[in-house]
Design an enzyme around this catalytic site. Structure first.
Site, PDB file in Angstrom:
ATOM      1  N   SER A 105     -10.524 -23.228  29.387  1.00 16.01           N
ATOM      2  CA  SER A 105     -11.880 -23.387  29.937  1.00 16.01           C
ATOM      3  C   SER A 105     -12.889 -22.684  29.039  1.00 16.01           C
ATOM      4  O   SER A 105     -12.671 -21.553  28.620  1.00 16.01           O
ATOM      5  CB  SER A 105     -11.963 -22.772  31.336  1.00 16.01           C
ATOM      6  N   ARG A 131     -11.483 -12.886  34.588  1.00  9.63           N
ATOM      7  CA  ARG A 131     -11.369 -13.151  33.130  1.00  9.63           C
ATOM      8  C   ARG A 131     -12.022 -12.045  32.292  1.00  9.63           C
ATOM      9  O   ARG A 131     -12.645 -12.305  31.261  1.00  9.63           O
ATOM     10  CB  ARG A 131     -11.970 -14.517  32.746  1.00  9.63           C
ATOM     11  N   GLU A 151     -16.665 -18.228  28.175  1.00  7.77           N
ATOM     12  CA  GLU A 151     -15.395 -17.507  28.240  1.00  7.77           C
ATOM     13  C   GLU A 151     -14.796 -17.435  26.826  1.00  7.77           C
ATOM     14  O   GLU A 151     -14.008 -16.543  26.500  1.00  7.77           O
ATOM     15  CB  GLU A 151     -14.450 -18.255  29.203  1.00  7.77           C
TER      16      GLU A 151
HETATM   17  C1  LIG Z   1      -4.250 -25.327  26.824  1.00  6.38           C
HETATM   18  C2  LIG Z   1      -4.810 -23.992  27.271  1.00  6.38           C
HETATM   19  C3  LIG Z   1      -4.740 -23.653  28.617  1.00  6.38           C
HETATM   20  C4  LIG Z   1      -5.240 -22.417  29.057  1.00  6.38           C
HETATM   21  N1  LIG Z   1      -5.164 -22.124  30.377  1.00  6.38           N
HETATM   22  C5  LIG Z   1      -5.629 -20.933  30.817  1.00  6.38           C
HETATM   23  C6  LIG Z   1      -5.554 -20.581  32.201  1.00  6.38           C
HETATM   24  O1  LIG Z   1      -5.046 -21.338  33.040  1.00  6.38           O
HETATM   25  N2  LIG Z   1      -6.019 -19.365  32.571  1.00  6.38           N
HETATM   26  C7  LIG Z   1      -6.571 -18.485  31.675  1.00  6.38           C
HETATM   27  O2  LIG Z   1      -6.973 -17.391  32.075  1.00  6.38           O
HETATM   28  N3  LIG Z   1      -6.665 -18.798  30.371  1.00  6.38           N
HETATM   29  C8  LIG Z   1      -6.221 -19.990  29.921  1.00  6.38           C
HETATM   30  N4  LIG Z   1      -6.317 -20.301  28.587  1.00  6.38           N
HETATM   31  C9  LIG Z   1      -6.988 -19.376  27.669  1.00  6.38           C
HETATM   32  C10 LIG Z   1      -6.125 -18.291  27.045  1.00  6.38           C
HETATM   33  O3  LIG Z   1      -4.752 -18.655  26.990  1.00  6.38           O
HETATM   34  C11 LIG Z   1      -6.298 -16.934  27.741  1.00  6.38           C
HETATM   35  O4  LIG Z   1      -7.650 -16.519  27.749  1.00  6.38           O
HETATM   36  C12 LIG Z   1      -5.449 -15.826  27.117  1.00  6.38           C
HETATM   37  O5  LIG Z   1      -5.561 -14.670  27.918  1.00  6.38           O
HETATM   38  C13 LIG Z   1      -5.864 -15.474  25.697  1.00  6.38           C
HETATM   39  O6  LIG Z   1      -4.802 -14.730  25.115  1.00  6.38           O
HETATM   40  P1  LIG Z   1      -4.593 -14.714  23.542  1.00  6.38           P
HETATM   41  O7  LIG Z   1      -3.487 -13.784  23.244  1.00  6.38           O
HETATM   42  O8  LIG Z   1      -4.453 -16.083  23.012  1.00  6.38           O
HETATM   43  O9  LIG Z   1      -5.987 -14.101  23.093  1.00  6.38           O
HETATM   44  P2  LIG Z   1      -6.777 -14.274  21.726  1.00  6.38           P
HETATM   45  O10 LIG Z   1      -7.490 -15.586  21.722  1.00  6.38           O
HETATM   46  O11 LIG Z   1      -5.916 -13.972  20.581  1.00  6.38           O
HETATM   47  O12 LIG Z   1      -7.834 -13.102  21.915  1.00  6.38           O
HETATM   48  C14 LIG Z   1      -8.718 -13.109  23.027  1.00  6.38           C
HETATM   49  C15 LIG Z   1      -9.414 -11.753  23.121  1.00  6.38           C
HETATM   50  O13 LIG Z   1      -8.442 -10.754  23.383  1.00  6.38           O
HETATM   51  C16 LIG Z   1      -8.467  -9.756  22.354  1.00  6.38           C
HETATM   52  N5  LIG Z   1      -7.096  -9.305  22.126  1.00  6.38           N
HETATM   53  C17 LIG Z   1      -5.967 -10.027  21.925  1.00  6.38           C
HETATM   54  N6  LIG Z   1      -4.901  -9.208  21.795  1.00  6.38           N
HETATM   55  C18 LIG Z   1      -5.376  -7.939  21.885  1.00  6.38           C
HETATM   56  C19 LIG Z   1      -4.770  -6.654  21.815  1.00  6.38           C
HETATM   57  N7  LIG Z   1      -3.473  -6.469  21.612  1.00  6.38           N
HETATM   58  N8  LIG Z   1      -5.570  -5.562  21.944  1.00  6.38           N
HETATM   59  C20 LIG Z   1      -6.903  -5.705  22.139  1.00  6.38           C
HETATM   60  N9  LIG Z   1      -7.534  -6.891  22.214  1.00  6.38           N
HETATM   61  C21 LIG Z   1      -6.770  -8.001  22.085  1.00  6.38           C
HETATM   62  C22 LIG Z   1      -9.069 -10.442  21.138  1.00  6.38           C
HETATM   63  O14 LIG Z   1      -9.625  -9.485  20.253  1.00  6.38           O
HETATM   64  C23 LIG Z   1     -10.098 -11.340  21.807  1.00  6.38           C
HETATM   65  O15 LIG Z   1     -11.246 -10.612  22.135  1.00  6.38           O
HETATM   66  C24 LIG Z   1      -5.817 -21.525  28.122  1.00  6.38           C
HETATM   67  C25 LIG Z   1      -5.875 -21.871  26.771  1.00  6.38           C
HETATM   68  C26 LIG Z   1      -5.377 -23.087  26.341  1.00  6.38           C
HETATM   69  C27 LIG Z   1      -5.441 -23.434  24.877  1.00  6.38           C
END
Ligand SMILES: Cc1cc2nc3c(=O)[nH]c(=O)nc-3n(C[C@H](O)[C@H](O)[C@H](O)COP(=O)(O)OP(=O)(O)OC[C@H]3O[C@@H](n4cnc5c(N)ncnc54)[C@H](O)[C@@H]3O)c2cc1C
Length: 279
Positions: free
Chosen positions: A204, A156, A274
């Site tokens: 998580s 992660r 996380e």
């Molecule tokens: C119901 C649910 C289930 C989930 N299940 C999982 C799972 O099974 N496994 C898992 O790993 N995660 C899970 N997650 C968490 C989440 O989906 C992941 O951590 C995912 O990788 C976050 O992506 P995001 O685009 O939403 O990031 P954001 O929340 O938008 O951003 C997260 C971080 O990434 C950075 N970021 C985003 N885009 C960029 C970019 N283009 N360039 C630079 N930095 C960037 C942001 O600045 C921030 O620091 C879950 C979440 C939910 C709500």
């Protein structure tokens, strides 16, 4: 491109709570994205699908750039190239249509490709890094391409944190559409069974560590169902905090702190967040 002021981030994040962004923009293409990055000198946050992020109730006194309009997926030879804002849901549709295997484990994760590469999203023993071949980043006013060997991915986490991801190239395996779809459905069902996928959350809250499964400890200590305001330790999966409808970011973060302190006092384990807190 419009730059908006005082935009509520509860509408842009899956926790559905928290404060506003002082400035907010959704660039339509990479030229606009790069222009903003070059011109803006103050606090900056790149937002993907907002599924790991919560903004404090006081708000973020800077510019939030959303990648949501950067959503192209296409082939580059035998690789798949995705803009940072591509939603996993759409990437999964692309994989099924083109009979590409490798990301079935990601069913039900509401991530963007940018967020998933920075966080190295994963599930069921797999992670995004397995499929990443190279990444285009924007740094010091210009773009460059990092080969996989130049990026360090861990649980992660990745060395892409604090860089801006523009595009990601993925290597996937040829399969059959039917098999790929069946596998996606299988993993999606497991997620639905084991996680509170219909409530506001950010997945998580705490990272797994060697011999430490946060949800198990939280369960054991009787914290399942613990509540502060509208935030609750999910009764479905103790590793999640859910928004029961009226949670503030302060409720969520106070509950995070309560869990961390209780776990530390009773077991000596220091839980690592996380969740990304935008402040
Ligand atoms: C119901 C649910 C289930 C989930 N299940 C999982 C799972 O099974 N496994 C898992 O790993 N995660 C899970 N997650 C968490 C989440 O989906 C992941 O951590 C995912 O990788 C976050 O992506 P995001 O685009 O939403 O990031 P954001 O929340 O938008 O951003 C997260 C971080 O990434 C950075 N970021 C985003 N885009 C960029 C970019 N283009 N360039 C630079 N930095 C960037 C942001 O600045 C921030 O620091 C879950 C979440 C939910 C709500």
């Amino acid at each position: 491109m419009k730059i908006l002021s005082n935009v509520p981030l509860k509408d842009k994040t899956t926790f559905k709570c928290g404060g506003t962004a002082k400035w907010y923009a959704e660039p339509a293409d990479f030229l606009e994205f790069a222009t903003l990055l070059k011109l803006h000198k103050g606090k900056l946050f790149v937002l993907g699908a907002g599924s790991k992020t919560i903004c404090i109730d006081k708000g973020f006194d800077g510019l939030v750039i959303s990648t949501q309009n950067l959503s192209k997926i296409c082939f580059d030879g035998d690789l798949v190239v995705c803009d940072a804002g591509v939603k996993f849901e759409n990437l999964q549709g692309f994989c099924i249509k083109n009979a590409l295997s490798g990301l079935e484990w990601s069913a039900g994760i509401p991530a963007s490709v940018g967020g998933a590469s920075v966080m190295n999203a994963g599930a069921f023993g797999h992670d995004f890094a397995e499929s990443v071949e190279k990444v285009e980043i924007f740094e010091n006013g210009k773009t460059s391409i990092l080969a996989k060997k130049d990026i360090s991915f861990s649980y992660r986490n990745s060395s892409l944190k604090n860089k801006v991801v523009f595009r990601v190239w993925l290597r996937l395996k040829k399969s059959s559409s039917q098999e790929v779809e069946e596998e996606f459905l299988k993993f999606a069902e497991q997620k639905q069974k084991n996680q509170p996928v219909c409530m506001g959350s950010a997945g998580s809250i705490f990272k797994r560590q060697e011999n430490v499964i946060p949800a198990k400890i939280i369960d054991k200590l009787g914290l399942k169902g613990a509540k502060i305001g509208g935030a609750e330790v999910s009764t479905h999966h103790s590793g999640f905090i859910v928004n029961t409808g009226s949670a503030t970011a302060n409720d969520v973060l106070s509950l995070v702190e309560l869990i961390r302190q209780t776990v530390h006092q009773k077991t000596g384990v220091v839980l690592e967040n996380e969740l990304i807190v935008l402040e």
